[in-house]
Each structure stands twice: as structure tokens, then as C-alpha cells.
Design a protein around this motif. Structure first.
Motif, PDB file in Angstrom:
ATOM      1  N   ASP A 180      21.273  -8.773 -53.490  1.00 14.24           N
ATOM      2  CA  ASP A 180      21.976  -8.032 -52.440  1.00 14.24           C
ATOM      3  C   ASP A 180      21.506  -6.581 -52.403  1.00 14.24           C
ATOM      4  O   ASP A 180      22.034  -5.766 -51.671  1.00 14.24           O
ATOM      5  N   ASN A 209      17.832  -5.738 -52.453  1.00 17.34           N
ATOM      6  CA  ASN A 209      16.502  -5.590 -51.885  1.00 17.34           C
ATOM      7  C   ASN A 209      16.306  -6.547 -50.703  1.00 17.34           C
ATOM      8  O   ASN A 209      16.222  -7.756 -50.907  1.00 17.34           O
ATOM      9  N   PRO A 210      16.198  -6.024 -49.488  1.00 15.33           N
ATOM     10  CA  PRO A 210      16.009  -6.901 -48.332  1.00 15.33           C
ATOM     11  C   PRO A 210      14.654  -7.607 -48.327  1.00 15.33           C
ATOM     12  O   PRO A 210      14.434  -8.512 -47.537  1.00 15.33           O
ATOM     13  N   LYS A 236      21.727  -7.619 -46.120  1.00 14.98           N
ATOM     14  CA  LYS A 236      20.333  -7.614 -46.582  1.00 14.98           C
ATOM     15  C   LYS A 236      19.784  -9.019 -46.810  1.00 14.98           C
ATOM     16  O   LYS A 236      18.930  -9.222 -47.668  1.00 14.98           O
TER      17      LYS A 236
END
Length: 179
Positions: free
Chosen positions: A148, A150-151, A116
Motif C-alpha cells: 500500500d 508503492n504504486p 495505490k
């Protein structure tokens, strides 16, 4: 109908005031409330622990154009940090001695691609995002901080490394829940 709208507006103001007062009280007692999707939503307690990989930290962003853009676009809240920025909470993914590579494909630490971490070209409103590039071995004062979960998180993909003197505290989740 007008009375219902008035009551609703007053209720929203009262709830907002209560949340604001509670958040100040929590900060004084060493508790942060995270409401962003970058980390699990919930309460985080300041702890006296070293900064190591995997811990969460609260930091003041450096005063620069990238964070000026971030506050203008509401990626972060105003606060007491230099530049009028609010503290950010992120996880430590790299520190002294780690090799970090950042480009459009994402972030690599010691050759391993972080999930991500792909850079986006535009934000949710269609605005262009900074396209940060880096290839370096981190020194004793440099940290790679990101989400790690939320993209779409505004993190090291767009602002790069954070200096040790910008990190205020290590924080540990006390009570969190999923979004």
C-alpha cells in the motif's frame, strides 16, 4: 587514479560480502532485511502469529510464467524458493470470505478500492506488465498480498492470489525508516 579505483572496488566488494553474510545470519535468527520500496525499508522479525488482515508475511512465489518474468526483469531476487525465487514480503489485504475484484482500475476488497492499487500497463523500463483479472470470494487457502506504499510494486495486481502453503511466516517490523 587507478589505485583509487582499485581501492574503491575492493571496498565495495568487502561491504557487499559483509552485507551478504549479515543477511544470512539475520535469516537464520529469524530476521529479514527489506530493501525494496514495497514495504518500509528495515528489519522484520519472524513472529508466531496468525495470518490476519494487515500483517506482513514472507512467502515463496509459485513457480509460474509471471514469476519467471519477474525474476528475469529483476523485480525479485533469486533465492531458495521453488523456481529459484527469493522470498517476498507483502501485507495481507484480503483472506477467506472477502470479495476481491482486480482489473485495470485497481483492487477492490469488499467493494472498497485500495489506494495505490491501479494496474500499470508498463514497468519503469517500458516493458509490458501482466494484466491480471479476478472476481472471486476467497476461500480458506487464498490470500491477497500487496503493497500500500508503492504504486509501482510488483504484487497481487500482476500475480493474483497466493495460496496458504506458500506463506512461510508472519513478520513484524522491528526497525524501519522511510525511503
Amino acid at each position: 587514479m587507478k589505485r583509487t579505483i582499485k581501492i574503491l572496488a575492493i571496498a565495495v566488494l568487502i561491504i557487499s560480502a559483509i552485507v551478504f553474510v549479515l543477511s544470512i545470519g539475520f535469516q537464520i535468527s529469524g530476521i529479514y532485511i527489506n530493501t525494496t520500496p514495497s514495504l518500509p525499508v528495515g528489519f522484520y522479525q519472524v513472529v508466531d502469529e496468525p495470518i490476519v488482515k494487515g500483517v506482513y508475511v514472507a512467502f515463496c512465489p509459485p513457480k509460474n510464467e509471471v514469476f519467471d518474468m519477474a525474476i528475469n526483469r529483476h523485480y525479485l531476487n533469486p533465492g531458495d524458493c521453488p523456481g529459484g525465487y527469493g522470498l517476498l514480503l507483502k501485507r495481507v489485504f484480503a483472506l477467506s470470505g472477502d470479495t476481491v475484484f482486480i482489473d485495470q482500475a485497481g483492487i477492490f476488497v469488499n467493494g472498497e478500492h485500495l489506494p495505490k492499487s491501479t494496474q500499470l500497463k508498463i514497468d519503469a523500463d517500458g516493458q509490458p506488465l501482466p494484466q491480471y483479472r479476478l472476481q472471486a470470494v476467497l476461500d480458506d487457502s487464498e490470500y491477497l498480498l500487496l503493497s500500500d506504499l508503492n504504486p509501482r510494486s510488483f504484487d497481487a495486481r500482476y500475480f493474483g492470489l497466493i495460496a496458504r502453503d506458500q506463506i512461510r511466516q508472519v513478520v513484524r517490523p522491528v526497525f524501519t525508516w522511510s525511503h
